[in-house]
Structure formats: structure tokens, C-alpha cells
Design a protein around this motif. Structure first.
Motif, PDB file in Angstrom:
ATOM      1  N   LEU A   1      25.253 -44.445   5.712  1.00 36.61           N
ATOM      2  CA  LEU A   1      26.134 -43.447   5.123  1.00 36.61           C
ATOM      3  C   LEU A   1      26.841 -44.050   3.923  1.00 36.61           C
ATOM      4  O   LEU A   1      27.000 -45.262   3.814  1.00 36.61           O
ATOM      5  N   ASN A   2      27.241 -43.198   3.035  1.00 32.73           N
ATOM      6  CA  ASN A   2      27.994 -43.583   1.853  1.00 32.73           C
ATOM      7  C   ASN A   2      29.426 -43.102   2.015  1.00 32.73           C
ATOM      8  O   ASN A   2      29.669 -42.017   2.525  1.00 32.73           O
TER       9      ASN A   2
ATOM     10  N   THR B   1      37.162 -49.094   5.416  1.00 32.86           N
ATOM     11  CA  THR B   1      36.483 -48.264   4.441  1.00 32.86           C
ATOM     12  C   THR B   1      35.402 -49.131   3.800  1.00 32.86           C
ATOM     13  O   THR B   1      35.501 -50.368   3.801  1.00 32.86           O
ATOM     14  N   ALA B   2      34.364 -48.505   3.265  1.00 32.67           N
ATOM     15  CA  ALA B   2      33.285 -49.231   2.577  1.00 32.67           C
ATOM     16  C   ALA B   2      32.543 -48.255   1.678  1.00 32.67           C
ATOM     17  O   ALA B   2      32.509 -47.048   1.944  1.00 32.67           O
ATOM     18  N   ALA B   3      31.963 -48.794   0.624  1.00 37.03           N
ATOM     19  CA  ALA B   3      31.167 -47.959  -0.280  1.00 37.03           C
ATOM     20  C   ALA B   3      29.943 -47.417   0.454  1.00 37.03           C
ATOM     21  O   ALA B   3      29.562 -46.265   0.271  1.00 37.03           O
TER      22      ALA B   3
ATOM     23  N   LEU C   1      27.747 -53.717   5.418  1.00 35.60           N
ATOM     24  CA  LEU C   1      28.741 -52.988   4.636  1.00 35.60           C
ATOM     25  C   LEU C   1      28.693 -53.456   3.184  1.00 35.60           C
ATOM     26  O   LEU C   1      28.523 -54.648   2.925  1.00 35.60           O
ATOM     27  N   LYS C   2      28.873 -52.534   2.269  1.00 31.39           N
ATOM     28  CA  LYS C   2      29.041 -52.883   0.860  1.00 31.39           C
ATOM     29  C   LYS C   2      30.475 -52.555   0.471  1.00 31.39           C
ATOM     30  O   LYS C   2      30.967 -51.474   0.783  1.00 31.39           O
ATOM     31  N   GLN C   3      31.116 -53.511  -0.162  1.00 31.88           N
ATOM     32  CA  GLN C   3      32.507 -53.396  -0.602  1.00 31.88           C
ATOM     33  C   GLN C   3      33.444 -52.965   0.538  1.00 31.88           C
ATOM     34  O   GLN C   3      34.164 -51.966   0.426  1.00 31.88           O
TER      35      GLN C   3
END
Length: 183
Positions: free
Chosen positions: A45-46, A64-66, A79-81
Motif C-alpha cells: 500500500l501507498n 506512517t510511511a510512503a 517500509l519506505k520513508q
């Protein structure tokens, strides 16, 4: 037997062997193909924005994450960011950001790439490192990487660190150097 008939017989035999080999090959995927299929994510998911509560119903941490990608074979979530806030039960709140992260199980988060951990409260601390493991249930974080810590009155650096969030205690493991200004 003439030469044409012999060539035709050899050609047909090769065709039968090749067809049989291709049939067997297509039935059973190779180990590499199987490993590749296992590494495929089952969901992603984004724009993640979640709040996790403890047994008492109070928020334990917020994440939270990008983007988020889950891999079923290993049970890990990439996770990204990531941006994580761990709420203290009795004392300060800790806030962490990084370029990337991995969630393993329900409470362990591994952050990597320009990790910044900040203690919010009466005396703010900023900790910078390359990677960090956070145990959200124990309000604990650690790394073996070089660490730089800054506050209003001091600058420290060292290699390896343990953070005990509930006790508001930071332990640098080795090669500690720093400056401390007394008011």
C-alpha cells in the motif's frame, strides 16, 4: 535403408526426445522459479498511516510511511520513508525517521539509512545513525553503528548505542567523545 529414411528416423527420434524433455520441464518449476515466486509480495500500500494501541487501549506507537510491502514467505514488511512515534507510558515520547525500514513480528522495527531518533519532552535529544532496531513494546532501541547525539548543551559521538525510553537513558557503548557546555 536409404539415407533419406535414416535421416528422417533420426529427426523424428530427436523430436520425440525434445518434446518429452520440454513436457517434463514445464510440469515442475525449477528451484530458482519457486524461490522467486516465494519472494513476491502478497500486498502493498501507498501512504501508510496507522496507530497501534497497547493492551490498555492507549496508543503505543504511530507509524506512517510512503509505502509498505509485505512478503508472506519471510513474514517481513518493508517500509519506505518510515516515520515512527513511540509514546512513553510515564515519560517522554520518541520520534524516529529513516530512508527505509523493515517490520518483523508485531513489535520490532529495523530502520536504515539516515536514521534520526528524537526524544521529545523537557530536554530534546537528536540521535543520528545509519541503522537502528526499535522494540516498541519495551520502549527500547539499539544500534552497533556510529552515533552522533546533540542536545541544547552537548554534542556526543560514539560507536553503538542503547536507548531505554521509559528510563530516559541513553548508553553509548564505545569510542565516546563529546563536548558538554555548563550554563
Amino acid at each position: 535403408m536409404n539415407r533419406t529414411m535414416l535421416l528422417l528416423l533420426v529427426f523424428v527420434s530427436l523430436l520425440v526426445v525434445l518434446t518429452s524433455w520440454l513436457s517434463r520441464k514445464s510440469e515442475k518449476p525449477s528451484e530458482q522459479e519457486q524461490a522467486s515466486a516465494r519472494e513476491l509480495p502478497d500486498y502493498y500500500l501507498n501512504g501508510l498511516n496507522s496507530t497501534i494501541t497497547g493492551k490498555n487501549g492507549q496508543p503505543s506507537h504511530r507509524m506512517t510511511a510512503a509505502s509498505l510491502t509485505h512478503y508472506p514467505e519471510s513474514g517481513t514488511t518493508e517500509l519506505k520513508q518510515p516515520d515512527i512515534t513511540v509514546y512513553g507510558i510515564h515519560r517522554g515520547t520518541w520520534h524516529a525517521t529513516a530512508n527505509a525500514g523493515t517490520v518483523e513480528g508485531e513489535q520490532e522495527i529495523y530502520l536504515k539509512g539516515k536514521v534520526v531518533l528524537q526524544q521529545k519532552g523537557t530536554q530534546q535529544l537528536d540521535l543520528h545513525t545509519d541503522w537502528l532496531r526499535i522494540d516498541t513494546a519495551k520502549h527500547y532501541a539499539e544500534t552497533d553503528a556510529p552515533v552522533r547525539i546533540t542536545s541544547q548543551s552537548s554534542r556526543l559521538q560514539g560507536i553503538g548505542m542503547q536507548v531505554y525510553g521509559e528510563q530516559q537513558r541513553v548508553l553509548l557503548r564505545s569510542a565516546v567523545r563529546g563536548q558538554y557546555a555548563v550554563d
